[in-house]
Design a protein around this motif. Structure first.
Motif, mmCIF file in Angstrom:
data_model
loop_
_atom_site.group_PDB
_atom_site.id
_atom_site.type_symbol
_atom_site.label_atom_id
_atom_site.label_comp_id
_atom_site.label_asym_id
_atom_site.label_seq_id
_atom_site.Cartn_x
_atom_site.Cartn_y
_atom_site.Cartn_z
ATOM 1 N N TYR A 169 -13.827 -4.109 -16.648
ATOM 2 C CA TYR A 169 -12.522 -3.637 -16.216
ATOM 3 C C TYR A 169 -11.914 -4.628 -15.202
ATOM 4 O O TYR A 169 -10.797 -5.112 -15.377
ATOM 5 C CB TYR A 169 -12.638 -2.239 -15.589
ATOM 6 N N SER A 172 0.838 -1.194 0.000
ATOM 7 C CA SER A 172 0.000 0.000 0.000
ATOM 8 C C SER A 172 0.869 1.238 0.000
ATOM 9 O O SER A 172 1.734 1.388 0.858
ATOM 10 C CB SER A 172 -0.863 -0.023 1.270
ATOM 11 N N LYS A 173 0.663 2.121 -0.975
ATOM 12 C CA LYS A 173 1.473 3.354 -0.965
ATOM 13 C C LYS A 173 0.769 4.463 -0.190
ATOM 14 O O LYS A 173 1.392 5.180 0.570
ATOM 15 C CB LYS A 173 1.771 3.812 -2.402
ATOM 16 N N TYR A 174 -0.535 4.587 -0.388
ATOM 17 C CA TYR A 174 -1.244 5.722 0.234
ATOM 18 C C TYR A 174 -2.157 5.308 1.395
ATOM 19 O O TYR A 174 -2.895 6.140 1.921
ATOM 20 C CB TYR A 174 -2.025 6.487 -0.840
ATOM 21 N N SER A 204 -4.812 3.000 1.647
ATOM 22 C CA SER A 204 -6.144 2.386 1.594
ATOM 23 C C SER A 204 -6.078 0.857 1.660
ATOM 24 O O SER A 204 -6.880 0.236 2.363
ATOM 25 C CB SER A 204 -6.956 2.851 0.389
ATOM 26 N N THR A 205 -5.127 0.260 0.964
ATOM 27 C CA THR A 205 -5.009 -1.202 1.018
ATOM 28 C C THR A 205 -4.622 -1.646 2.428
ATOM 29 O O THR A 205 -5.122 -2.652 2.942
ATOM 30 C CB THR A 205 -3.957 -1.681 -0.005
ATOM 31 N N LEU A 262 -4.339 -0.818 -7.084
ATOM 32 C CA LEU A 262 -4.221 -0.922 -8.546
ATOM 33 C C LEU A 262 -3.451 0.276 -9.074
ATOM 34 O O LEU A 262 -3.803 1.428 -8.783
ATOM 35 C CB LEU A 262 -5.605 -0.937 -9.189
ATOM 36 N N TYR A 263 -2.411 -0.003 -9.832
ATOM 37 C CA TYR A 263 -1.640 1.061 -10.481
ATOM 38 C C TYR A 263 -1.495 0.677 -11.940
ATOM 39 O O TYR A 263 -0.802 -0.296 -12.241
ATOM 40 C CB TYR A 263 -0.281 1.234 -9.783
ATOM 41 N N ALA A 264 -2.189 1.423 -12.825
ATOM 42 C CA ALA A 264 -2.236 1.086 -14.250
ATOM 43 C C ALA A 264 -2.602 -0.401 -14.423
ATOM 44 O O ALA A 264 -1.914 -1.142 -15.131
ATOM 45 C CB ALA A 264 -0.919 1.435 -14.940
ATOM 46 N N GLU A 265 -3.653 -0.764 -13.733
ATOM 47 C CA GLU A 265 -4.232 -2.122 -13.768
ATOM 48 C C GLU A 265 -3.404 -3.201 -13.084
ATOM 49 O O GLU A 265 -3.859 -4.341 -12.963
ATOM 50 C CB GLU A 265 -4.508 -2.585 -15.216
ATOM 51 N N THR A 325 -11.645 2.841 -9.796
ATOM 52 C CA THR A 325 -12.610 2.523 -10.853
ATOM 53 C C THR A 325 -13.901 2.042 -10.191
ATOM 54 O O THR A 325 -13.841 1.170 -9.305
ATOM 55 C CB THR A 325 -12.044 1.411 -11.766
ATOM 56 N N LYS A 329 -8.742 4.947 -2.249
ATOM 57 C CA LYS A 329 -8.793 6.413 -2.160
ATOM 58 C C LYS A 329 -7.727 7.011 -3.053
ATOM 59 O O LYS A 329 -6.703 6.385 -3.337
ATOM 60 C CB LYS A 329 -8.607 6.879 -0.716
HETATM 61 C C1 LIG Z 1 -0.484 6.643 -10.943
HETATM 62 C C2 LIG Z 1 -1.755 5.993 -10.477
HETATM 63 C C3 LIG Z 1 -2.313 4.974 -11.229
HETATM 64 C C4 LIG Z 1 -3.522 4.383 -10.817
HETATM 65 N N1 LIG Z 1 -4.081 3.392 -11.589
HETATM 66 C C5 LIG Z 1 -5.281 2.864 -11.225
HETATM 67 C C6 LIG Z 1 -5.905 1.870 -12.018
HETATM 68 O O1 LIG Z 1 -5.390 1.386 -13.015
HETATM 69 N N2 LIG Z 1 -7.134 1.427 -11.632
HETATM 70 C C7 LIG Z 1 -7.775 1.902 -10.521
HETATM 71 O O2 LIG Z 1 -8.904 1.496 -10.246
HETATM 72 N N3 LIG Z 1 -7.172 2.821 -9.711
HETATM 73 C C8 LIG Z 1 -5.950 3.300 -10.048
HETATM 74 N N4 LIG Z 1 -5.337 4.217 -9.236
HETATM 75 C C9 LIG Z 1 -5.926 4.546 -7.935
HETATM 76 C C10 LIG Z 1 -5.305 3.680 -6.836
HETATM 77 O O3 LIG Z 1 -5.430 2.338 -7.143
HETATM 78 C C11 LIG Z 1 -6.037 3.918 -5.530
HETATM 79 O O4 LIG Z 1 -5.730 5.209 -5.124
HETATM 80 C C12 LIG Z 1 -5.678 2.873 -4.466
HETATM 81 O O5 LIG Z 1 -6.611 2.959 -3.414
HETATM 82 C C13 LIG Z 1 -4.281 3.063 -3.942
HETATM 83 O O6 LIG Z 1 -3.968 2.070 -2.986
HETATM 84 P P1 LIG Z 1 -3.016 2.416 -1.739
HETATM 85 O O7 LIG Z 1 -3.668 3.584 -1.014
HETATM 86 O O8 LIG Z 1 -3.035 1.197 -0.909
HETATM 87 O O9 LIG Z 1 -1.665 2.728 -2.308
HETATM 88 C C14 LIG Z 1 -4.147 4.818 -9.620
HETATM 89 C C15 LIG Z 1 -3.548 5.825 -8.849
HETATM 90 C C16 LIG Z 1 -2.383 6.411 -9.263
HETATM 91 C C17 LIG Z 1 -1.776 7.482 -8.421
#
Ligand SMILES: Cc1cc2nc3c(=O)[nH]c(=O)nc-3n(C[C@H](O)[C@H](O)[C@H](O)COP(=O)(O)O)c2cc1C
Length: 175
Positions: free
Chosen positions: A90, A9-11, A13-14, A52-55, A83, A116
């Motif tokens: 998706y 988890s970077k931010y 939510s996970t 999810l980051y770019a799927e 999403t 988030k």
């Molecule tokens: C660069 C970037 C790419 C992302 N790509 C997707 C994506 O492909 N699909 C999606 O549903 N959310 C996407 N997100 C939203 C993140 O998945 C969402 O903020 C998630 O809760 C982050 O998890 P974390 O808080 O545990 O890091 C993206 C966010 C960022 C900043």
């Protein structure tokens, strides 16, 4: 049952979902930081969560690359993203095909949760990536429905995490 929750988890939510799930199952939630399949040998139920980051489901290769080493265990993966959850194509096609190759899809049960994305928290790299993606998608001549949705999601700013959403996963784990 001896479950463990692992997350990347970077931010946050996970991590929040991982901690809620671990609390409900009275087990540990640990971060996927250099973990190996061998570290999971004591557990019979592995619950993996990634944003999810770019799927791509962050860090999920811990599960997918070790599927044969994890044979016999109950494998559960959850994603967090922005999403909307009713975009089933998706989640059930794009995300599945990108992260689970071949028959790994049949060995893992996947759940999707809302995460988030707060613009004020994003790293410069992520903000720049979203800006570039939005520009690319906006310039498409005949954008698909998904591409149009992506343009709006690039401006998404909010926390959609919801503890109640974990119920279905918990029911499956306890089955
Ligand atoms: C660069 C970037 C790419 C992302 N790509 C997707 C994506 O492909 N699909 C999606 O549903 N959310 C996407 N997100 C939203 C993140 O998945 C969402 O903020 C998630 O809760 C982050 O998890 P974390 O808080 O545990 O890091 C993206 C966010 C960022 C900043």
């Amino acid at each position: 049952m001896k479950p463990i929750v692992i997350y990347k988890s970077k931010y946050g939510s996970t991590k929040a979902y991982a901690q809620w799930i671990a609390e409900e199952l009275s087990c540990e939630a640990i971060e996927n930081k250099g973990l190996k399949a061998e570290d999971l040998s004591d557990y019979d139920t592995i619950i993996y969560g990634g944003g999810l980051y770019a799927e791509v489901i962050a860090g999920v290769t811990l599960i997918t690359k070790n599927i044969s080493k994890l044979e016999g265990k109950k494998l559960v993966v959850f994603t967090t993203g922005i999403t909307p959850l009713d975009c089933r194509d998706y989640y059930d096609k794009m995300v599945m095909e990108k992260n689970f190759k071949g028959d790994t899809q049949t060995k893992v049960k996947v759940f999707n949760f809302m995460g988030k994305m707060l613009m004020s928290e994003l790293s410069l790299v992520h903000r720049t990536a979203l800006k570039a993606l939005k520009k690319l998608m906006s310039e498409k001549e005949n954008p698909s429905e998904m591409e149009r949705l992506l343009v709006t999601l690039c401006d998404c700013d909010g926390d959609f995490t919801d503890r109640k959403a974990i119920k279905e996963l918990l029911d499956y784990v306890k089955e």
